[in-house]
Structure formats: C-alpha cells, structure tokens
Scaffold this motif. Structure first.
Motif, PDB file in Angstrom:
ATOM      1  N   LEU A  81     -12.352  17.768   5.076  1.00  0.00           N
ATOM      2  CA  LEU A  81     -11.186  16.913   4.887  1.00  0.00           C
ATOM      3  C   LEU A  81     -11.219  16.425   3.444  1.00  0.00           C
ATOM      4  CD1 LEU A  81     -11.522  14.845   8.173  1.00  0.00           C
ATOM      5  CD2 LEU A  81     -10.051  16.816   7.777  1.00  0.00           C
ATOM      6  N   THR A  82     -10.282  16.906   2.640  1.00  0.00           N
ATOM      7  CA  THR A  82     -10.221  16.557   1.226  1.00  0.00           C
ATOM      8  C   THR A  82      -9.427  15.287   1.054  1.00  0.00           C
ATOM      9  OG1 THR A  82     -10.249  18.908   0.695  1.00  0.00           O
ATOM     10  CG2 THR A  82      -9.598  17.412  -1.060  1.00  0.00           C
ATOM     11  N   ARG A  83      -9.941  14.383   0.255  1.00  0.00           N
ATOM     12  CA  ARG A  83      -9.292  13.095   0.036  1.00  0.00           C
ATOM     13  C   ARG A  83      -8.053  13.255  -0.832  1.00  0.00           C
ATOM     14  NH1 ARG A  83     -11.309   8.718  -4.067  1.00  0.00           N
ATOM     15  NH2 ARG A  83     -10.915  10.535  -5.302  1.00  0.00           N
ATOM     16  N   SER A  84      -7.031  12.516  -0.454  1.00  0.00           N
ATOM     17  CA  SER A  84      -5.839  12.390  -1.275  1.00  0.00           C
ATOM     18  C   SER A  84      -6.113  11.312  -2.319  1.00  0.00           C
ATOM     19  CB  SER A  84      -4.664  11.976  -0.396  1.00  0.00           C
ATOM     20  OG  SER A  84      -3.537  11.670  -1.169  1.00  0.00           O
ATOM     21  N   GLU A  85      -5.274  11.170  -3.289  1.00  0.00           N
ATOM     22  CA  GLU A  85      -5.445  10.116  -4.292  1.00  0.00           C
ATOM     23  C   GLU A  85      -5.025   8.780  -3.700  1.00  0.00           C
ATOM     24  OE1 GLU A  85      -6.981  10.376  -7.190  1.00  0.00           O
ATOM     25  OE2 GLU A  85      -7.347  12.443  -6.616  1.00  0.00           O
ATOM     26  N   SER A  86      -5.938   8.107  -3.021  1.00  0.00           N
ATOM     27  CA  SER A  86      -5.604   6.864  -2.333  1.00  0.00           C
ATOM     28  C   SER A  86      -6.564   5.728  -2.650  1.00  0.00           C
ATOM     29  CB  SER A  86      -5.591   7.104  -0.826  1.00  0.00           C
ATOM     30  OG  SER A  86      -6.841   7.572  -0.387  1.00  0.00           O
ATOM     31  N   GLU A  87      -7.486   5.936  -3.564  1.00  0.00           N
ATOM     32  CA  GLU A  87      -8.535   4.943  -3.756  1.00  0.00           C
ATOM     33  C   GLU A  87      -8.028   3.593  -4.232  1.00  0.00           C
ATOM     34  OE1 GLU A  87     -11.478   6.071  -6.702  1.00  0.00           O
ATOM     35  OE2 GLU A  87     -10.083   7.587  -7.389  1.00  0.00           O
ATOM     36  N   GLY A  88      -6.889   3.541  -4.895  1.00  0.00           N
ATOM     37  CA  GLY A  88      -6.359   2.264  -5.349  1.00  0.00           C
ATOM     38  C   GLY A  88      -5.863   1.385  -4.224  1.00  0.00           C
ATOM     39  N   LEU A  89      -5.597   1.988  -3.068  1.00  0.00           N
ATOM     40  CA  LEU A  89      -5.076   1.228  -1.933  1.00  0.00           C
ATOM     41  C   LEU A  89      -6.168   0.522  -1.154  1.00  0.00           C
ATOM     42  CD1 LEU A  89      -2.505   3.807  -0.551  1.00  0.00           C
ATOM     43  CD2 LEU A  89      -2.024   1.749  -1.884  1.00  0.00           C
ATOM     44  N   PHE A  90      -7.389   0.953  -1.288  1.00  0.00           N
ATOM     45  CA  PHE A  90      -8.466   0.429  -0.450  1.00  0.00           C
ATOM     46  C   PHE A  90      -9.580  -0.083  -1.332  1.00  0.00           C
ATOM     47  CE2 PHE A  90     -10.130  -0.007   3.708  1.00  0.00           C
ATOM     48  CZ  PHE A  90     -11.495   0.033   3.575  1.00  0.00           C
ATOM     49  N   GLN A  91      -9.793  -1.381  -1.316  1.00  0.00           N
ATOM     50  CA  GLN A  91     -10.836  -1.996  -2.135  1.00  0.00           C
ATOM     51  C   GLN A  91     -12.068  -2.249  -1.270  1.00  0.00           C
ATOM     52  OE1 GLN A  91     -10.323  -2.295  -5.392  1.00  0.00           O
ATOM     53  NE2 GLN A  91      -8.307  -1.417  -5.040  1.00  0.00           N
ATOM     54  N   ILE A 105      -8.808  -4.703   7.998  1.00  0.00           N
ATOM     55  CA  ILE A 105      -9.758  -4.915   9.091  1.00  0.00           C
ATOM     56  C   ILE A 105     -11.149  -5.051   8.461  1.00  0.00           C
ATOM     57  CG2 ILE A 105     -10.755  -3.936  11.197  1.00  0.00           C
ATOM     58  CD1 ILE A 105      -8.063  -2.351  11.486  1.00  0.00           C
ATOM     59  N   PRO A 106     -11.801  -6.205   8.605  1.00  0.00           N
ATOM     60  CA  PRO A 106     -13.077  -6.438   7.898  1.00  0.00           C
ATOM     61  C   PRO A 106     -14.167  -5.410   8.194  1.00  0.00           C
ATOM     62  CG  PRO A 106     -12.292  -8.462   8.906  1.00  0.00           C
ATOM     63  CD  PRO A 106     -11.381  -7.360   9.382  1.00  0.00           C
ATOM     64  N   GLU A 107     -14.200  -4.871   9.389  1.00  0.00           N
ATOM     65  CA  GLU A 107     -15.256  -3.917   9.747  1.00  0.00           C
ATOM     66  C   GLU A 107     -15.025  -2.527   9.153  1.00  0.00           C
ATOM     67  OE1 GLU A 107     -15.191  -7.238  12.601  1.00  0.00           O
ATOM     68  OE2 GLU A 107     -13.629  -5.905  11.884  1.00  0.00           O
ATOM     69  N   VAL A 108     -13.835  -2.253   8.652  1.00  0.00           N
ATOM     70  CA  VAL A 108     -13.558  -0.972   8.002  1.00  0.00           C
ATOM     71  C   VAL A 108     -14.107  -1.057   6.588  1.00  0.00           C
ATOM     72  CG1 VAL A 108     -11.784   0.643   7.229  1.00  0.00           C
ATOM     73  CG2 VAL A 108     -11.533  -0.525   9.441  1.00  0.00           C
ATOM     74  N   LYS A 109     -15.143  -0.293   6.322  1.00  0.00           N
ATOM     75  CA  LYS A 109     -15.849  -0.360   5.047  1.00  0.00           C
ATOM     76  C   LYS A 109     -15.312   0.629   4.025  1.00  0.00           C
ATOM     77  CE  LYS A 109     -18.418  -3.454   6.839  1.00  0.00           C
ATOM     78  NZ  LYS A 109     -18.003  -4.826   6.661  1.00  0.00           N
ATOM     79  N   GLU A 110     -14.649   1.662   4.482  1.00  0.00           N
ATOM     80  CA  GLU A 110     -14.136   2.689   3.588  1.00  0.00           C
ATOM     81  C   GLU A 110     -13.057   3.454   4.329  1.00  0.00           C
ATOM     82  OE1 GLU A 110     -15.988   6.440   1.062  1.00  0.00           O
ATOM     83  OE2 GLU A 110     -17.302   5.196   2.274  1.00  0.00           O
ATOM     84  N   ALA A 111     -12.027   3.895   3.623  1.00  0.00           N
ATOM     85  CA  ALA A 111     -10.970   4.682   4.248  1.00  0.00           C
ATOM     86  C   ALA A 111     -10.276   5.525   3.194  1.00  0.00           C
ATOM     87  CB  ALA A 111      -9.971   3.779   4.955  1.00  0.00           C
ATOM     88  N   ASP A 112      -9.825   6.700   3.610  1.00  0.00           N
ATOM     89  CA  ASP A 112      -9.118   7.607   2.714  1.00  0.00           C
ATOM     90  C   ASP A 112      -8.048   8.361   3.485  1.00  0.00           C
ATOM     91  OD1 ASP A 112     -10.412   7.636   0.009  1.00  0.00           O
ATOM     92  OD2 ASP A 112     -12.186   8.054   1.217  1.00  0.00           O
ATOM     93  N   VAL A 113      -6.955   8.662   2.808  1.00  0.00           N
ATOM     94  CA  VAL A 113      -5.993   9.631   3.308  1.00  0.00           C
ATOM     95  C   VAL A 113      -6.583  10.992   2.969  1.00  0.00           C
ATOM     96  CG1 VAL A 113      -3.667  10.584   3.006  1.00  0.00           C
ATOM     97  CG2 VAL A 113      -4.010   8.102   3.055  1.00  0.00           C
ATOM     98  N   VAL A 114      -6.567  11.917   3.930  1.00  0.00           N
ATOM     99  CA  VAL A 114      -7.185  13.226   3.742  1.00  0.00           C
ATOM    100  C   VAL A 114      -6.215  14.335   4.116  1.00  0.00           C
ATOM    101  CG1 VAL A 114      -9.577  12.443   4.042  1.00  0.00           C
ATOM    102  CG2 VAL A 114      -8.239  13.099   6.054  1.00  0.00           C
ATOM    103  N   PHE A 115      -6.523  15.531   3.638  1.00  0.00           N
ATOM    104  CA  PHE A 115      -5.775  16.735   3.996  1.00  0.00           C
ATOM    105  C   PHE A 115      -6.627  17.545   4.944  1.00  0.00           C
ATOM    106  CE2 PHE A 115      -4.452  15.758  -0.395  1.00  0.00           C
ATOM    107  CZ  PHE A 115      -3.116  15.488  -0.153  1.00  0.00           C
ATOM    108  N   GLY A 116      -6.035  18.126   5.948  1.00  0.00           N
ATOM    109  CA  GLY A 116      -6.751  18.918   6.929  1.00  0.00           C
ATOM    110  C   GLY A 116      -6.137  18.666   8.298  1.00  0.00           C
ATOM    111  N   LEU A 117      -6.938  18.757   9.331  1.00  0.00           N
ATOM    112  CA  LEU A 117      -6.433  18.525  10.685  1.00  0.00           C
ATOM    113  C   LEU A 117      -6.117  17.066  10.950  1.00  0.00           C
ATOM    114  CD1 LEU A 117      -8.733  20.824  12.857  1.00  0.00           C
ATOM    115  CD2 LEU A 117      -6.361  21.215  12.179  1.00  0.00           C
ATOM    116  N   TYR A 118      -6.635  16.177  10.128  1.00  0.00           N
ATOM    117  CA  TYR A 118      -6.422  14.749  10.306  1.00  0.00           C
ATOM    118  C   TYR A 118      -5.763  14.179   9.053  1.00  0.00           C
ATOM    119  CZ  TYR A 118      -9.625  15.757  14.061  1.00  0.00           C
ATOM    120  OH  TYR A 118     -10.204  16.307  15.177  1.00  0.00           O
ATOM    121  N   ASP A 119      -5.234  12.969   9.164  1.00  0.00           N
ATOM    122  CA  ASP A 119      -4.498  12.355   8.057  1.00  0.00           C
ATOM    123  C   ASP A 119      -5.277  11.233   7.365  1.00  0.00           C
ATOM    124  OD1 ASP A 119      -2.106  13.910   8.599  1.00  0.00           O
ATOM    125  OD2 ASP A 119      -1.865  12.651  10.381  1.00  0.00           O
TER     126      ASP A 119
END
Length: 187
Positions: free
Chosen positions: A72-82, A120-134
């Motif tokens: 799952l390749t990351r989309s350019e989304s790092e600015g959205l998630f601190q 959500i405080p327990e979410v430590k990292e998140a990315d939009v990805v390409f592949g079977l999942y979003d």
C-alpha cells in the motif's frame, strides 16, 4: 520521503525470523506480526517510490519464507496528520495494545476519513494509500478493551467507511523478536 506499508503472508511459525530479517533491510522502519488476514505488516520509508519498489520486489518478495505481499503506497497526505504530540505515549511506554486498521471508504472520501481519524488520540499514525484499501492507521492503547472500543466505536462508526480490516499486533512476537535481535548482536 516515500512511504509504503507491506502486508505479508509467510510460512506458519516463521514470523519471528521473517520480522527479524525485515528489520535489517534498508528503509524498514517497523515490522510486526499480526492477527488477521495477513501475518506481518511492515512500514518502509525511502527516498523514492522507485527505491521502495526495488526493495519490495528485489528483496522482500524473494525471501523464501514469504508467500505473498500486498503493498500500500502512501499518497501525499502527511500534512493532514500531525503525529508529534501523539508519540509521547509511545516514548513513555504507556501503549501496550496495538493494531493497524486498513479502511475502504466511499469513493473520494479518503481525506475526509483521514481528517476525522487524526482527532482520535489513540490513532498514532495514518495515511491515505493506493491499493486495495484507501486509508491505513496505526492505533495504540493502554489495553485491548480500549483498543477494541476505539476501533468499533470511533473508527468504524465514521461516516463514509464501507469496510475495514484490523490487524492486531502480536505483543509476544514483538518481545521475542527483540530478544532474537539482541542475541544476534551479541554473537
């Protein structure tokens, strides 16, 4: 920096050896044994997507104990998630229950989901990805009950999520991998 997540299936009982080997590959930042459809999830970061492809196809997929991979390749989304303030609990060792959740959402709603889960405080990292999942996110909580509640009552309850899959990280494998890695350094 290019980032991807690799979901893998391997020989039964070889997870600890595979995880240990993965951690020695350039760019692998994390590798965990999981419960669920996949045996292992790894995060890789390198200078380009081409370099990631080279490592996945030239090294990881050629490992004899790995049967299949899904990248799952990351989309350019790092600015959205601190993540900086969320890492404090990890550094202090307060989080013991961990999981990755991969999400399939309604078409075009990937960034909306990402924006919602980043609160959500327990979410430590998140990315939009390409592949079977979003979207993929890593969750850490103080215990399994809290982890379960976050997944079922906070994440899966979000509007526009069509389906999700949880890959619980196996803590016992984490500890055994660390012991194996220390043993290999001594020898």
């Amino acid at each position: 920096m290019a980032k991807a997540y690799i979901l893998m299936n391997c020989d039964l009982g070889s997870e600890i050896d595979v995880i240990s080997s993965l951690k020695n590959i350039e760019g692998i930042k994390e590798a965990h044994g999981t419960l669920g459809l996949y045996d292992i999830v790894a995060k890789i970061e390198l200078g380009s997507e081409e370099k990631i492809r080279e490592v996945v196809t030239g090294i990881i997929r050629k490992m004899p104990k790995i049967h299949s991979t899904l990248t799952l390749t990351r989309s350019e989304s790092e600015g959205l998630f601190q993540t900086s303030e969320k890492l404090l609990g990890v550094i202090l060792g307060q989080n013991i229950a961990q999981a990755y959740v991969v999400i399939h959402c309604k078409n075009g709603e990937e960034y909306t989901i990402l924006k919602n889960i980043c609160h959500i405080p327990e979410v430590k990292e998140a990315d939009v990805v390409f592949g079977l999942y979003d979207v993929i996110c890593k969750i850490q909580a103080s215990d399994n009950k809290t982890l379960e509640n976050v997944i079922t009552k906070a994440i899966r309850a979000l509007h526009d999520i069509e389906s999700s899959m949880t890959l619980n990280i196996i803590n016992e494998q984490e500890q055994r991998t660390e012991i194996l890695d220390r043993h290999m350094m001594v020898n």
